[in-house]
Scaffold this active site. Sequence first.
Site, mmCIF file in Angstrom:
data_model
loop_
_atom_site.group_PDB
_atom_site.id
_atom_site.type_symbol
_atom_site.label_atom_id
_atom_site.label_comp_id
_atom_site.label_asym_id
_atom_site.label_seq_id
_atom_site.Cartn_x
_atom_site.Cartn_y
_atom_site.Cartn_z
ATOM 1 N N ALA A 322 0.850 -1.187 0.000
ATOM 2 C CA ALA A 322 0.000 0.000 0.000
ATOM 3 C C ALA A 322 0.886 1.237 0.000
ATOM 4 O O ALA A 322 2.095 1.147 0.210
ATOM 5 C CB ALA A 322 -0.921 0.011 1.220
ATOM 6 N N GLU A 324 0.717 5.470 1.374
ATOM 7 C CA GLU A 324 -0.050 6.305 2.308
ATOM 8 C C GLU A 324 -0.361 7.707 1.799
ATOM 9 O O GLU A 324 -0.564 8.632 2.596
ATOM 10 C CB GLU A 324 0.734 6.434 3.617
ATOM 11 C CG GLU A 324 2.071 7.179 3.509
ATOM 12 C CD GLU A 324 3.274 6.296 3.272
ATOM 13 O OE1 GLU A 324 4.418 6.726 3.526
ATOM 14 O OE2 GLU A 324 3.080 5.150 2.824
ATOM 15 N N GLU A 358 -1.229 2.142 7.160
ATOM 16 C CA GLU A 358 -1.332 3.314 6.285
ATOM 17 C C GLU A 358 -2.038 4.482 6.976
ATOM 18 O O GLU A 358 -1.685 5.644 6.736
ATOM 19 C CB GLU A 358 -2.050 2.942 4.993
ATOM 20 C CG GLU A 358 -1.401 1.809 4.208
ATOM 21 C CD GLU A 358 0.085 2.005 3.965
ATOM 22 O OE1 GLU A 358 0.518 3.159 3.738
ATOM 23 O OE2 GLU A 358 0.829 1.002 3.995
ATOM 24 N N HIS A 361 0.360 6.368 9.065
ATOM 25 C CA HIS A 361 1.199 7.254 8.257
ATOM 26 C C HIS A 361 0.580 8.633 8.059
ATOM 27 O O HIS A 361 1.298 9.596 7.776
ATOM 28 C CB HIS A 361 1.425 6.644 6.875
ATOM 29 C CG HIS A 361 2.599 5.734 6.794
ATOM 30 N ND1 HIS A 361 3.845 6.058 7.285
ATOM 31 C CD2 HIS A 361 2.730 4.495 6.225
ATOM 32 C CE1 HIS A 361 4.688 5.060 7.035
ATOM 33 N NE2 HIS A 361 4.038 4.101 6.400
#
Length: 922
Positions: A322, A324, A358, A361
């Site tokens: 992923a 962020e 995420e 983040h």
Amino acid sequence: MSFFFLMFFGLCSLVLVLQLLHIYSLGIYGFKHQTSKDNVTSPTNGKLFPWNKMRLPDMIVPIQYDLCVHPNLTTVRFTGLERIEIFVRENTRFIILHSKDLEITSAVLLPKDDLGSSKPGKQLQVLEHSAHEQIALQAPEVLTAGQRFLVVIEFHGRLADGFDGFYKSTYKTRDGETRIIATTDFEPTSARMAFPCFDEPSFKANFAITIRRERKHIALSNMPKIKTIELEGGLLEDHFDVTVKMSTYLVAYIVCDFKSVQATTSSGIKVSIYASPDKWSQTHYALEAAVKLLEFYEKYFDISFPLPKLDLVAIPDFQSGAMENWGLITYRETSLLYDPKTSSAFDKLWVTKVIGHELAHQWFGNLVTMEWWNDIWLNEGFARFMELVSVSAMYSELQIEDYFLNVCFGAIARDSLNSSHPISNPAETPTQIKEMFDTVSYDKGACILKMLQNFLSEAVFRKGLIHYLKKYSYRNAKNNDLWNSMANTCSESDFSSGNFCYTFSHMWKLTEIEEMMNTWTLQKGIPLVLVKCEGNTLSLRQVRFLKGVFEEDPEWVYYFKKNVHVNLSHSDTLELEGEVAWVKFNVDMNGYYIVHYEENGWDNIIKVLDQNHTLFSHKDRVNLIHNAFQLVSGGRLSLDKALDLTRYLRRESSNVVLLQGLGYLEMFYHMMERRNISDVTENLKRYILQHFKLVIDRQTWSDEGSVSDRILRSDLLGLACKLQYPPCIQKANELFSKWMGSGGMLNLPADVLKTVYSVGAQKIAGWNYLLKQYSLSMSGAEKNKILYALTTSKDCEKLTKLIELGMEGEVIKTQDLAALLHAVARNPEGQGLAWNFVRKNWNKLLKKFELASFSIRTIIVGTTSHFSSKDKLEEVKHFFRSLEDQGSQLKITEVVLETITKNIRWLKRNLNSLRNWLLNNL
């Protein structure tokens, strides 16, 4: 030297908690990077480039980008127009910024105050330095310090075929139609592939994004859409609100035809999950998790999420897990989508962890950003640690605390090699920066944070984090800024409001916190604490722990005598009130270090485990098993002793402890199988199936029980069938036949899908049917399980076909090629096949993946690090030398060579011990 410990007295026992935060004193040990000092001639006009460093000068800083982008999904190209407001800090004629693979058609300079004037702008001459991915815009006259200007740049480029910058992604509908979307992924140094920019984390600015698109598509960006304008020709132009101040790598925009589900948090943040239309039904769990975790973080950090919306998008082609991007987080589909019919308990834990990572983040990384990539751990280590904090709080049933132990074990595996690196480590080039995104930055970073939390207390640690985030909001920070915040947790508001404020600095000076933590972040390696118990005296010594280097080896002298960064003088003694029968350090593995109990210390622990293993917590039992086998690799403990410690496991009731012990036995089995050491392979198989028969037979072929029960079931049945346990094979074949007979419509328990598919894949008809179902499945979780099963075939032609499909990128997407090669290499029949393929097709692989990318590193490690013979070591060395000759020098190659050398030495030292121990225990 400072020790922190708690004592728990039993009749004949003592348990000590040793934090060892301050005694780890290996010296700083990094490596140098060369930067060219030569001016470079521009290929376009023969002029010298005015800047010779990889890092940009700070004579000019960006204030705001107004960026308009039009991706054409038919021609797969894009055009762009940007206006960058800049501030001149020092007199200069050059504006140095980044650009890669973009064609710039115009660059004009306008005074900021003359925007309403009819005066034409001044043309800027464009110079290029492609090796540094930089351009210089030369003004006709000196730009004076203190002034603001607008730089207007027109450019165009091609949507990238890979996974970086502004790239195309495709997906197939349920009806077989292929559709194209355009998406971005900029971290760490790829924003420059989408638009010319100051592509370094410290050059924070505001961004006003405008996207042109066709009516059948939607556009997404970091901020909410504020208006849409219809243009001539039927195109629509979406204007997005201006972002908060942020780094270029967090900018994101997507043009797609996805569908979404939405909800609103208690604080009014609109959360949306986007996926391709046929996968919309798999978005609901992610929405629930995102809302709950976002609300948790707002309360935990005492800082509101600063944007009005948060989108999470499942991208069909995505290299990592992923990214962020602030307000527009992008995910690999398997990291966001959850299908109750095909997603296992582990899949659910994974999705929840990645969402938690995420979202963390959005504060650690986005709100406060590391000043430079050498401190990427301030982003990634914190996000990994906050997975534990957030998921534990909001999804306690997932039992993430137990599985966080594996995070630290992974860090130790890398950190116990001499080829490791400090958490905070120099990195200048894009290749060096990409290599910083590894288990040291993520996992070791998280583990030392957990250790620090335990040391300071949860309350003080949290207050320090809040102080750090508030002080450096919308700014950049370094290592020492964090330690400063931890040592001074009181803010002005604490005093002005009359509230009581506890600060840790009354016990520790800032310099002591900084010195203590720098020993963990500015040097590589993990400590080994040597414990000797004599009567009521405990003698403690500390050295660096290294695997694969034994006292009788010539290398021992090099590593332990000549290297100045190893300090063997740290020792201490503890006087106890009375004699004890055994001692256990590092209770619940709160500390990041390994412990060796010298003389009869391990014998005493083994006795306790045999008599009443519950005297140790389940985390302590995991820790003891892990330490014992690590010490075998370091030549400190005999393999016999470590294996003796596992004999009690037939009475073990903790699933996570069982999996830890079985994991080592399974690892030895695969090592023997790959080397075709048939007698030991067969005896290991017999031992596992005999010793763990009761727990294997207790497993049901269902999705019942706790998450821990379900993960144990998946792993244990998978191992039993791999070892050809007849009841397991029979049941798996029965389920596979029913599933195949139903045309793939029968819903099998998700936790046993991988096992059932793997057994079914051993027959030609089953393998072919699985490949067909793979191409039809709309579930990424199911596709992962099918692909793994396909790689377990003993037919080399079928394995070759899989690799060919992965290279073609149609049936098996390119994003899955690295994992595919890794899985094929784990198969004894495929290990040579995968390795030879990588050697022959290296240049083709580099066209698909950037050098030092996660995929390339996975391919290198996955196809070589299991080797354990001198012949293979020489083959790998020769291949790596050829890469260096081509200019492809990667740090990961040192890790692989050291790992193979360790494997060779382990086998030489322990093979006969393993053979004899099995004969004596069957």
